[in-house]
Design an enzyme around this catalytic site. Sequence first.
Site, short mmCIF file in Angstrom:
data_model
loop_
_atom_site.label_atom_id
_atom_site.label_comp_id
_atom_site.label_asym_id
_atom_site.label_seq_id
_atom_site.Cartn_x
_atom_site.Cartn_y
_atom_site.Cartn_z
N HIS A 1 0.76 -1.29 0.06
CA HIS A 1 0.03 -0.03 -0.01
C HIS A 1 0.94 1.29 0.07
O HIS A 1 1.94 1.13 0.71
CB HIS A 1 -1.03 0.06 1.21
N ASP B 1 6.36 1.59 6.45
CA ASP B 1 4.82 1.21 6.43
C ASP B 1 4.21 1.98 5.56
O ASP B 1 3.74 3.23 5.92
CB ASP B 1 4.54 0.98 7.53
N GLU C 1 -5.00 1.61 2.78
CA GLU C 1 -4.90 0.40 3.79
C GLU C 1 -4.94 0.88 5.32
O GLU C 1 -5.60 0.33 6.10
CB GLU C 1 -3.37 -0.30 3.66
N HIS D 1 4.33 3.13 13.04
CA HIS D 1 3.59 4.37 13.03
C HIS D 1 4.27 5.42 13.61
O HIS D 1 3.67 6.32 14.38
CB HIS D 1 2.10 3.89 13.67
#
Length: 349
Positions: A71, A188, A222, A322
């Site tokens: 993603h 990510d 996502e 994150h």
Amino acid sequence: MKYNIDKNYLIKSFERIINVPSPVGYFVELNPVLEDMAKELGLKVTRDNRSTTYITIPGKNIEKTIMVGAHADTLGMMIYKIEKDGKLRVRQLGGCNFNNLEGETVYVHTRDGRKYSGLFACQSHSVHVFEDARSLERNESTMVILLDEDVSSKEEVQALGISNGDYVSVDPRMQLTENGYLKSRFIDDKGAIACCFATMKYMLENNLQPTYNVTFAIPYNEEIGLGGTYLPDGISEYIAIDIGLIGPDLDGNEHSVSICAKDNAAPYDYLLTNRLIECAKATDTKYAVDVFFRYGTDANAAIRAGNNIRAAAFGMAVYCSHGMERTHIDGMLGTVNILLEYILKKFSR
């Protein structure tokens, strides 16, 4: 057999992708870059109505199509209020951790294409001024954007073309150490996109054809659980390339590849997960099989949406997911090796 991956191309691809903002739902800047990268490899892209980028490489056997998803969307924010004094209030896009966003440079993207920088700060921003500077919870009600502009009113901010609903991205601050540690926001999942392009480059330069049709998918939703909910016709397997996690209950580390056996929603397909393990062993790739909590991928989102597919997930492990994330190039190279082996191998089952 371990594949000899072009490490420099992998790193440069990541650097090229990471510096293009793409918070959840914001595709206008990155999609042209992805198209250029595909063209440089002699490949074409297609897109659906949700602006997902698809790159398909025909296989020797067309009886099935494997989708490999990585993603493009990152954590971000959206303006919901301009205060009377010109400060901006935001809602999060995805699972932001405001504690580690404090003090970052952010960018406001206006609807007419302008871009402004700012500082993401707590309203109790200084220990010298506010009694609760250390104790105040960092959340949507206490964080503000201070624009790097000479503005002190709502009207002056609006005169810049800034309005409610504008997207906000965060400076990724990528760094690569001499000994291979990669530090950046949004590994990510832009690290996974770089792995996909390195995989495509290796196959094309070595005249290798996938066993089955392979479609690489790069969606933008996502982080809010919607990225894999729509699939084009003909997909029978969805392999999500996404970060692995590092923690006291987990076996993964930055030098290895994490194979996810189960996420927050459900276990991944038994056979496909076994195949990933076989691929790791065949390429002499360090790996760990882990069960992740508070975690999901586009592959299981596709399952939950009712698609008739098998799903699996794996990828390089990162610290501080994150947040300001860290991995090692070893984990990314291992991810490419497993993916190549999976795409090129004809499994007996």
